[in-house]
Design an enzyme around this catalytic site. Sequence first.
Site, mmCIF file in Angstrom:
data_model
loop_
_atom_site.group_PDB
_atom_site.id
_atom_site.type_symbol
_atom_site.label_atom_id
_atom_site.label_comp_id
_atom_site.label_asym_id
_atom_site.label_seq_id
_atom_site.Cartn_x
_atom_site.Cartn_y
_atom_site.Cartn_z
ATOM 1 N N ASP A 8 0.860 -1.192 0.000
ATOM 2 C CA ASP A 8 0.000 0.000 0.000
ATOM 3 C C ASP A 8 0.893 1.237 0.000
ATOM 4 O OD1 ASP A 8 -3.167 0.704 1.110
ATOM 5 O OD2 ASP A 8 -1.627 2.255 1.237
ATOM 6 N N ASP A 102 -3.761 2.467 -5.226
ATOM 7 C CA ASP A 102 -2.488 2.461 -4.492
ATOM 8 C C ASP A 102 -2.196 1.177 -3.728
ATOM 9 O OD1 ASP A 102 -3.944 2.745 -2.066
ATOM 10 O OD2 ASP A 102 -2.371 4.004 -1.227
ATOM 11 N N GLU A 103 -2.932 0.102 -4.021
ATOM 12 C CA GLU A 103 -2.609 -1.137 -3.289
ATOM 13 C C GLU A 103 -2.777 -2.375 -4.147
ATOM 14 O OE1 GLU A 103 -5.464 -2.249 -0.220
ATOM 15 O OE2 GLU A 103 -6.889 -0.851 -1.074
HETATM 16 P P1 TTP Z 1 -5.275 5.177 1.264
HETATM 17 O O1 TTP Z 1 -4.288 4.109 0.965
HETATM 18 O O2 TTP Z 1 -6.415 4.844 2.151
HETATM 19 O O3 TTP Z 1 -4.549 6.420 1.966
HETATM 20 P P2 TTP Z 1 -3.132 7.043 1.665
HETATM 21 O O4 TTP Z 1 -2.367 6.262 0.661
HETATM 22 O O5 TTP Z 1 -3.306 8.490 1.335
HETATM 23 O O6 TTP Z 1 -2.418 6.983 3.071
HETATM 24 P P3 TTP Z 1 -1.810 5.706 3.818
HETATM 25 O O7 TTP Z 1 -0.352 5.995 3.952
HETATM 26 O O8 TTP Z 1 -2.502 5.662 5.130
HETATM 27 O O9 TTP Z 1 -2.084 4.514 2.973
HETATM 28 O O10 TTP Z 1 -5.866 5.751 -0.077
HETATM 29 C C1 TTP Z 1 -5.106 5.878 -1.262
HETATM 30 C C2 TTP Z 1 -5.472 7.140 -1.999
HETATM 31 O O11 TTP Z 1 -6.851 7.136 -2.310
HETATM 32 C C3 TTP Z 1 -5.236 8.390 -1.183
HETATM 33 O O12 TTP Z 1 -3.933 8.902 -1.339
HETATM 34 C C4 TTP Z 1 -6.280 9.325 -1.699
HETATM 35 C C5 TTP Z 1 -7.398 8.453 -2.186
HETATM 36 N N1 TTP Z 1 -8.530 8.469 -1.229
HETATM 37 C C6 TTP Z 1 -9.726 9.085 -1.600
HETATM 38 O O13 TTP Z 1 -9.850 9.563 -2.728
HETATM 39 N N2 TTP Z 1 -10.741 9.119 -0.681
HETATM 40 C C7 TTP Z 1 -10.645 8.588 0.574
HETATM 41 O O14 TTP Z 1 -11.591 8.653 1.364
HETATM 42 C C8 TTP Z 1 -9.411 7.948 0.929
HETATM 43 C C9 TTP Z 1 -9.246 7.358 2.300
HETATM 44 C C10 TTP Z 1 -8.392 7.927 0.005
HETATM 45 MG MG MG Z 2 -2.184 4.164 0.833
#
Ligand code: TTP
Ligand code: MG
Length: 346
Positions: A8, A102-103
């Site tokens: 992720d 992103d995962e």
């Molecule tokens: P996430 O992997 O949930 O968050 P992140 O990558 O920003 O942070 P983390 O280090 O905790 O993993 O989500 C991935 C991307 O998806 C995030 O950068 C932005 C987008 N996103 C949205 O568009 N809406 C949302 O509610 C969330 C949680 C994320």
């Molecule tokens: Mg993330």
Amino acid sequence: MNNILHIDCDAFYASCEEVRYPKLKNHPMAVGGLSNKSIITTANYKAREYGIHSAMPVFIAKKLCPNLVIVGVDKKYYKEKSIEVFDIIEKYAKIKEQVSIDEAYLLVEDKENRINKAKRIQKEVMEKTGIGVSIGISYNKFLAKISSDWNKPLGIKEINSSDIPHILKDLDISKVHGLGRKSTKKLRNIGIHKIEDLLSLDEEFLKNLFGKQGSYVYHVIRGEDNRKVEISSKRKSIGREFTFKENTLDLRILHSYIDEIAKILESDMNDRDIKAYTLNLKIKTEYFKTHTRSHTQEVPIYKKEDIASISKDLLEKLISNEKFRLLGISLSNLSKNNHTQLSLFD
Ligand code: TTP
Ligand code: MG
């Protein structure tokens, strides 16, 4: 054996913006709507120190951190970065299943120590794309996902079967992927806050509360999750292309590029345990005109000799008096080697 990795990206949209604007790296920054009425999509880790998080209204975020920089959302750019990141990651595994921008889950089957592998992935992704990733390692998808979130950013965590269930006990129930916001609220109302509390509920009770999902939750928090890592149905083709140093129409040169690409594609397909039924050849001429030809057959294409000979036949149809500046081959209509057409997963 812990064969599943969950990867992720850290603060993904914000990290992409930091690559574009390196000055923002050590500054609290969030990606989101630009007006005070809009909400934060995500925030970099510096901004998170102020309590800023996804889905928070911008005006609150600004109150918490008056010098917060907010950057507008550019989904197209994040999508491109995502492809860069996961194309690198794909090489490390037999199967990659991308589950969001992103995962992804990886199924790895070699002997390499998992922690070392995770470190190598982190390093290569960071060096080549500037994006940090966190990696969870375990023997099923649920636990791998929990682990990737364990010590972000740039975290690596492995959960073994001997760690279950005690390692999960102190986690908040919001960490149970599959329990939505409404469900966690319902549970909190009856005094269930941690996984430890959840473990005290029996399966029937959870089933009554949440139906089939309740049964799923009962099992995953006990380390039982049989979901397989599947090749992403979105992956429709694999391919490579080369832009020549000098424009050319010399068949010997063009054929040697074809042989080179065929070799790479054969090995890519081998690694991923897949075959293709369609080959697409693309060329770009010195005047930047793009031409493509494809060939589909009943017998799968996977050997470099076949890839090369089909490509050379297609190439003949594209020869004119314009020199070429680029040549690419891609394979589509993919299937796994056990012959399940990938479209079945769509
Ligand atoms: P996430 O992997 O949930 O968050 P992140 O990558 O920003 O942070 P983390 O280090 O905790 O993993 O989500 C991935 C991307 O998806 C995030 O950068 C932005 C987008 N996103 C949205 O568009 N809406 C949302 O509610 C969330 C949680 C994320
Ligand atoms: Mg993330």
